[in-house]
Design an enzyme around this catalytic site. Structure first.
Site, mmCIF file in Angstrom:
data_model
loop_
_atom_site.group_PDB
_atom_site.id
_atom_site.type_symbol
_atom_site.label_atom_id
_atom_site.label_comp_id
_atom_site.label_asym_id
_atom_site.label_seq_id
_atom_site.Cartn_x
_atom_site.Cartn_y
_atom_site.Cartn_z
ATOM 1 N N HIS A 1 -16.359 28.470 -14.160
ATOM 2 C CA HIS A 1 -16.151 28.354 -12.653
ATOM 3 C C HIS A 1 -17.067 29.284 -11.942
ATOM 4 O O HIS A 1 -17.858 28.893 -11.097
ATOM 5 C CB HIS A 1 -14.554 28.669 -12.241
ATOM 6 C CG HIS A 1 -13.673 27.441 -12.419
ATOM 7 N ND1 HIS A 1 -13.243 27.114 -13.712
ATOM 8 C CD2 HIS A 1 -13.310 26.432 -11.739
ATOM 9 C CE1 HIS A 1 -12.287 26.034 -13.758
ATOM 10 N NE2 HIS A 1 -12.485 25.650 -12.536
ATOM 11 N N HIS B 1 -15.918 25.033 -4.912
ATOM 12 C CA HIS B 1 -14.461 25.555 -5.395
ATOM 13 C C HIS B 1 -14.317 26.811 -5.696
ATOM 14 O O HIS B 1 -13.115 27.331 -5.525
ATOM 15 C CB HIS B 1 -14.334 24.352 -6.735
ATOM 16 C CG HIS B 1 -12.902 24.876 -7.244
ATOM 17 N ND1 HIS B 1 -11.832 24.871 -6.763
ATOM 18 C CD2 HIS B 1 -12.604 24.715 -8.833
ATOM 19 C CE1 HIS B 1 -10.722 24.857 -7.497
ATOM 20 N NE2 HIS B 1 -11.184 24.967 -8.629
ATOM 21 N N ASP C 1 -15.017 19.190 -10.168
ATOM 22 C CA ASP C 1 -15.262 20.395 -9.350
ATOM 23 C C ASP C 1 -16.600 20.561 -8.590
ATOM 24 O O ASP C 1 -17.619 20.527 -9.354
ATOM 25 C CB ASP C 1 -15.258 21.653 -10.388
ATOM 26 C CG ASP C 1 -13.799 21.780 -10.986
ATOM 27 O OD1 ASP C 1 -12.750 21.025 -10.725
ATOM 28 O OD2 ASP C 1 -13.535 22.620 -12.105
ATOM 29 N N HIS D 1 -10.628 15.003 -12.864
ATOM 30 C CA HIS D 1 -11.338 15.392 -11.789
ATOM 31 C C HIS D 1 -12.427 16.264 -11.600
ATOM 32 O O HIS D 1 -12.759 16.657 -12.713
ATOM 33 C CB HIS D 1 -10.182 16.242 -10.874
ATOM 34 C CG HIS D 1 -9.851 17.766 -11.392
ATOM 35 N ND1 HIS D 1 -9.218 17.948 -12.362
ATOM 36 C CD2 HIS D 1 -10.579 18.840 -11.027
ATOM 37 C CE1 HIS D 1 -9.143 19.253 -12.606
ATOM 38 N NE2 HIS D 1 -10.126 19.669 -11.837
ATOM 39 N N TRP E 1 0.840 -1.032 -0.073
ATOM 40 C CA TRP E 1 -0.013 -0.129 -0.017
ATOM 41 C C TRP E 1 1.071 1.359 0.100
ATOM 42 O O TRP E 1 1.915 1.049 0.384
ATOM 43 C CB TRP E 1 -1.051 -0.056 1.287
ATOM 44 C CG TRP E 1 -0.579 -0.432 2.521
ATOM 45 C CD1 TRP E 1 0.626 -0.571 2.919
ATOM 46 C CD2 TRP E 1 -1.432 -0.341 3.746
ATOM 47 N NE1 TRP E 1 0.569 -0.954 4.192
ATOM 48 C CE2 TRP E 1 -0.618 -0.678 4.705
ATOM 49 C CE3 TRP E 1 -2.761 0.198 3.872
ATOM 50 C CZ2 TRP E 1 -1.105 -0.586 5.918
ATOM 51 C CZ3 TRP E 1 -3.038 0.040 5.002
ATOM 52 C CH2 TRP E 1 -2.567 -0.213 6.144
ATOM 53 N N HIS F 1 -7.584 18.990 -7.384
ATOM 54 C CA HIS F 1 -7.929 19.383 -8.902
ATOM 55 C C HIS F 1 -6.695 18.772 -9.616
ATOM 56 O O HIS F 1 -6.086 19.485 -10.309
ATOM 57 C CB HIS F 1 -8.192 20.679 -9.018
ATOM 58 C CG HIS F 1 -9.393 21.275 -8.093
ATOM 59 N ND1 HIS F 1 -10.581 21.525 -8.548
ATOM 60 C CD2 HIS F 1 -9.613 21.251 -6.715
ATOM 61 C CE1 HIS F 1 -11.625 21.721 -7.789
ATOM 62 N NE2 HIS F 1 -10.830 21.745 -6.669
#
Ligand code: MN
Length: 260
Positions: free
Chosen positions: A210, A83, A79, A77, A65, A73
């Site tokens: 955004h 954000h 958002d 990915h 592991w 980000h």
């Protein structure tokens, strides 16, 4: 069997027989994954790194592991509305608070491959989408809208396309995002490193995908790939980010369930 049981059985049978396929819209995540560069006065997001905790050795003889370290980000990915400052006071605006039903929805794919190849600064406009709707029908509420550019196929230098005046990549215009908010979509996704165009710091408002999408409580998906394997309509998107409490986004495995 109830009709809803039949509906799920049909999907599963279709996957087993190959009449329904699963397309992975996710890029591999590694130390080589490129990260968006902000102007130097701002804090930068790190890329992906990891260290081994144990690997079948004296630190853990039967197991392997890692500890991972990654900006929220990075790579393919998700958002979340929190954000952006415009979404900071909305309810359910962070990853762990988003209702699970919003992580699955229909998907509309708008093909701007030719335009993006001819102009790295190509911007998707309401007129371009209205033209798409004349062929494929009105974008339904609560659907993902993905901008196909084949940008994901570019080598990393061309993908980021960083010039002296910043990055040059295609994306949505402010009016385009206003239009999509009016369609009440779930969110907007792109093949580029972020959801906004490379020169979107010069737009009004700055970074409109955004600013306006997150202001409206809607989501973003960045660094998608394999959009060339999707139909314009008729597929189902599953985009389930990590359930990080107060998370603004996370790397995400994005899958499309597609009629073959
Ligand atoms: Mn992002």
């Amino acid at each position: 069997m109830s009709s809803s049981q039949q509906a799920i059985a049909q999907v599963l049978n279709g996957m087993a027989s190959g009449s329904i396929k699963v397309v992975d819209l996710t890029k591999p995540l590694s130390e080589d994954t490129p990260v968006i560069a902000l102007p130097p006065e701002f804090a930068q997001s790190p890329g992906f790194s990891r260290e081994v905790i144990s690997k079948y050795d004296e630190r853990g003889p039967g197991w392997f592991w890692h500890t991972i370290h990654v900006g929220e980000h990075t790579g393919t990915h998700f958002d979340a509305p929190a954000h952006w400052v415009t979404g900071k006071d909305l309810p359910d605006n962070t990853l762990a608070a988003i209702p699970a039903a919003k992580l699955i929805g229909p998907v509309c794919v708008i093909d701007a491959t030719r335009e993006a190849a001819a102009d790295a600064d190509f911007l998707l406009t309401p007129e371009f989408i209205e033209n798409w709707e004349r062929t494929h029908g009105r974008i339904p509420a609560d659907s993902w809208v993905l901008m196909r550019t084949d940008w994901s196929k570019l080598p990393v230098d061309a993908f980021l396309n960083m010039q002296a005046d910043g990055s040059h990549c295609p994306g949505p215009s402010p009016k385009c995002i206003e239009f999509l908010v009016g369609r009440d979509v779930l969110g907007f996704g792109a093949e580029t490193v972020g959801t906004d165009a490379g020169q979107a710091h010069l737009f009004d408002p700055m970074f409109p995908c955004h600013h306006l999408m997150h202001q409206a409580g809607k989501f973003g998906l960045a660094s998608l790939c394999n959009l060339d394997q999707l139909p314009a309509t008729g597929a189902m998107l599953i985009a389930a980010p990590m359930k990080i409490v107060n998370g603004s986004g996370s790397p995400v495995r994005v899958l499309a369930v597609v009629p073959a």
